[in-house]
Motif scaffolding. Structure first.
Motif, PDB file in Angstrom:
ATOM      1  N   MET A  60      29.374  10.908  -0.533  1.00  0.00           N
ATOM      2  CA  MET A  60      30.017   9.705  -1.439  1.00  0.00           C
ATOM      3  C   MET A  60      31.416  10.126  -2.089  1.00  0.00           C
ATOM      4  N   HIS A  61      32.437   9.201  -1.992  1.00  0.00           N
ATOM      5  CA  HIS A  61      33.773   9.519  -2.841  1.00  0.00           C
ATOM      6  C   HIS A  61      33.531   9.643  -4.157  1.00  0.00           C
ATOM      7  N   ASP A  62      34.368  10.117  -4.966  1.00  0.00           N
ATOM      8  CA  ASP A  62      34.334  10.084  -6.426  1.00  0.00           C
ATOM      9  C   ASP A  62      34.835   8.845  -6.484  1.00  0.00           C
TER      10      ASP A  62
ATOM     11  N   GLY B  21      43.345  15.673  -7.821  1.00  0.00           N
ATOM     12  CA  GLY B  21      42.564  16.470  -7.472  1.00  0.00           C
ATOM     13  C   GLY B  21      41.246  15.624  -7.119  1.00  0.00           C
ATOM     14  N   VAL B  22      41.356  14.131  -7.446  1.00  0.00           N
ATOM     15  CA  VAL B  22      40.061  13.572  -7.263  1.00  0.00           C
ATOM     16  C   VAL B  22      39.805  13.080  -5.729  1.00  0.00           C
ATOM     17  N   ASN B  23      38.672  13.063  -5.144  1.00  0.00           N
ATOM     18  CA  ASN B  23      38.479  12.807  -3.902  1.00  0.00           C
ATOM     19  C   ASN B  23      38.356  11.248  -3.760  1.00  0.00           C
ATOM     20  N   THR B  24      39.501  10.722  -2.913  1.00  0.00           N
ATOM     21  CA  THR B  24      39.708   9.303  -3.301  1.00  0.00           C
ATOM     22  C   THR B  24      39.934   8.640  -1.799  1.00  0.00           C
ATOM     23  N   ALA B  25      39.312   7.569  -1.758  1.00  0.00           N
ATOM     24  CA  ALA B  25      39.662   6.612  -0.495  1.00  0.00           C
ATOM     25  C   ALA B  25      40.204   5.321  -0.915  1.00  0.00           C
ATOM     26  N   LEU B  26      41.037   4.865  -0.011  1.00  0.00           N
ATOM     27  CA  LEU B  26      41.860   3.765  -0.210  1.00  0.00           C
ATOM     28  C   LEU B  26      41.323   2.770   0.782  1.00  0.00           C
ATOM     29  N   ILE B  27      41.116   1.528   0.412  1.00  0.00           N
ATOM     30  CA  ILE B  27      40.791   0.290   1.651  1.00  0.00           C
ATOM     31  C   ILE B  27      41.913  -0.516   1.524  1.00  0.00           C
TER      32      ILE B  27
ATOM     33  N   GLY C 175      25.381  -0.128  -8.156  1.00  0.00           N
ATOM     34  CA  GLY C 175      23.996   0.095  -8.360  1.00  0.00           C
ATOM     35  C   GLY C 175      24.147   0.997  -9.440  1.00  0.00           C
ATOM     36  N   ASP C 176      22.936   1.725  -9.614  1.00  0.00           N
ATOM     37  CA  ASP C 176      22.692   2.626 -10.815  1.00  0.00           C
ATOM     38  C   ASP C 176      23.647   3.864 -10.755  1.00  0.00           C
ATOM     39  N   ALA C 177      23.589   4.395  -9.419  1.00  0.00           N
ATOM     40  CA  ALA C 177      24.256   5.766  -9.094  1.00  0.00           C
ATOM     41  C   ALA C 177      25.513   5.884  -8.469  1.00  0.00           C
ATOM     42  N   GLY C 178      25.689   4.582  -7.947  1.00  0.00           N
ATOM     43  CA  GLY C 178      27.214   4.314  -7.297  1.00  0.00           C
ATOM     44  C   GLY C 178      27.339   2.903  -6.777  1.00  0.00           C
TER      45      GLY C 178
END
Ligand SMILES: Cc1cc2nc3c(=O)[nH]c(=O)nc-3n(C[C@H](O)[C@H](O)[C@H](O)COP(=O)(O)OP(=O)(O)OC[C@H]3O[C@@H](n4cnc5c(N)ncnc54)[C@H](O)[C@@H]3O)c2cc1C
Length: 393
Positions: free
Chosen positions: A1-3, A24-30, A134-137
């Motif tokens: 899971m990405h941050d 330092g945040v693990n990031t994805a860019l769409i 969702g609740d967790a992500g």
């Protein structure tokens, strides 16, 4: 899971993705990779340049930008009651310049270049198709069939925001019966880093300096008039622009490329909900008066990146209701007050109601004549005074 997954690669989305990854945040860019599609420029005001400097973006594009040292407002309504000309000068508030005007295409190239250099920023040249909080992500499905998940989604996907819809955040939209014709010009007299805004009864027509003997023009008018303008031949449009500018820039020649933007005001009541935070035009749309749009978008980007970094350093969930609430409160006053101020400024210009015209002329007269009032107006035009001094923007 990405941050964090950022959806949308316009200037706001790229800025937030860089700020997060750099922190330092693990990031994805769409975001689809595509050449920037229009000839707009952005007047970067106040702390925007400092923020882009912090992101190591500004050194990559500063030579393509022109300083904005003076802003002139000229009442060109031809009405009986007119406001006096106002001249805001950056040296009056101890600054070399209010900011810089830059081609969006040049800014985007610099942002793309910086984003590509960050190893913890994963880029998907794609589009989000489904977003399910969702609740967790949040689960994200892309048009090319990829599945991603994140603790927080930053919606930077512009006016038709899918992220906003996924969070069930309602948007209020009001069409303005105005459109902006944009084009760039070269001219025979120097602009001397002065941006001049002619206020007509259909909206402002602004000539904003670019490097060399060039300016960008944003000409706001009734939609039929704006359409007429962009359908003119080069010679005709050059002549019309010269007439509208009262020849202050001498002989004008329009450059290739014109665009038309129907104007609207859009606002939302909640800037974050259900593990989704909105930035840029997904969160606010304003008419191009006072160059506020992307400057606010960059403050959105700086704030959400700060909040996420702080959360991660304290071992907290960046998508939790507390973090979303922090972001919502951080952005609420700035966005609401500017949307209101720009709306009122625009309405007062268009109004045929004599008392409104009188009030507008009197207000501008006071700002023009009273030094401290003028300096407050200048500072507030750049950035909200209540922003924490810890922030550069
Ligand atoms: C004529 C004009 C002049 C202006 N001048 C100024 C100025 O001088 N100063 C200023 O501060 N502001 C100015 N603005 C406002 C400024 O241009 C906007 O605020 C800014 O461009 C918005 O950037 P953004 O990244 O939020 O949105 P956008 O640039 O619209 O980017 C959104 C991106 O998201 C992508 N996207 C959409 N859906 C998805 C999806 N499902 N998945 C992935 N990607 C998606 C889109 O393709 C797009 O690339 C002006 C606006 C206009 C119209």
């Amino acid at each position: 899971m990405h941050d964090v997954v950022v959806v949308g690669g316009g200037p706001a989305g790229l800025s937030v993705a860089i700020a997060l990854a750099q922190g330092g945040v693990n990031t994805a860019l769409i975001a689809r990779r595509a050449p920037y599609a229009d000839n707009r420029t952005t007047a970067l005001l106040g702390g925007s340049v400092g923020f882009l400097e912090q992101l190591d973006v500004w050194p990559r594009c500063r030579d393509k930008a022109a300083q904005l040292q003076v802003m002139r407002l000229v009442d060109d309504t031809g009405r009986l009651i007119r406001a006096p000309e106002i001249r805001f000068s950056s040296d009056e508030i101890g600054l070399d310049a209010f900011g810089y005007n830059i081609d969006n295409a040049a800014l985007m190239t610099a942002l793309e270049e910086r984003a590509a250099a960050l190893s913890n920023l994963v880029r998907f040249d794609d589009e989000a198709d489904t977003i399910s909080p969702g609740d967790a992500g949040v689960a994200i499905g892309t048009v090319h069939g990829k599945s991603l998940s994140a603790r927080l989604v930053v919606g930077a996907d512009g006016r038709q925001s899918l992220c906003r819809e996924a969070a069930s955040i309602e948007v209020r939209r009001r069409g303005l019966n105005q459109a902006a014709a944009t084009f760039n010009i070269s001219h025979s007299r120097p602009h001397r880093n002065i941006s001049t805004e002619f206020h007509t009864s259909q909206g402002p027509c602004v000539f904003v300096p670019l490097p060399g003997g060039r300016c960008s023009v944003v000409w706001v008018a009734a939609p039929s008039e704006a359409e007429r303008l962009i359908a003119l031949t080069d010679d005709e449009l050059s002549e019309a622009a010269e007439r509208q500018s009262h020849s202050i820039l001498g002989r004008i020649n329009v450059e290739p490329g014109r665009h038309l933007f129907p104007l609207a005001i859009e606002h939302i009541r909640q800037f974050a909900k259900a593990r989704i935070a909105l930035v840029g035009e997904a969160a606010h749309v304003l008419p191009p008066i006072g160059a506020q749009g992307l400057n606010m978008g960059l403050r959105d980007a700086a704030d959400i990146a700060d909040i996420v970094r702080d959360a991660m350093l304290s071992g907290l969930d960046p998508g939790s209701p507390q973090m979303l609430k922090r972001y919502d409160s951080a952005r609420r006053t700035d966005i609401a007050s500017r949307t209101f101020a720009i709306d009122v400024a625009n309405r007062s210009l268009l109004s045929d109601f004599l008392p409104m015209q009188t009030l507008r002329a009197a207000g501008l007269h006071l700002i023009g004549a009273i030094g401290p009032l003028r300096r407050i107006a200048m500072r507030e035009g750049l950035a909200p005074s209540w922003r924490s001094t810890r922030r550069v923007i």
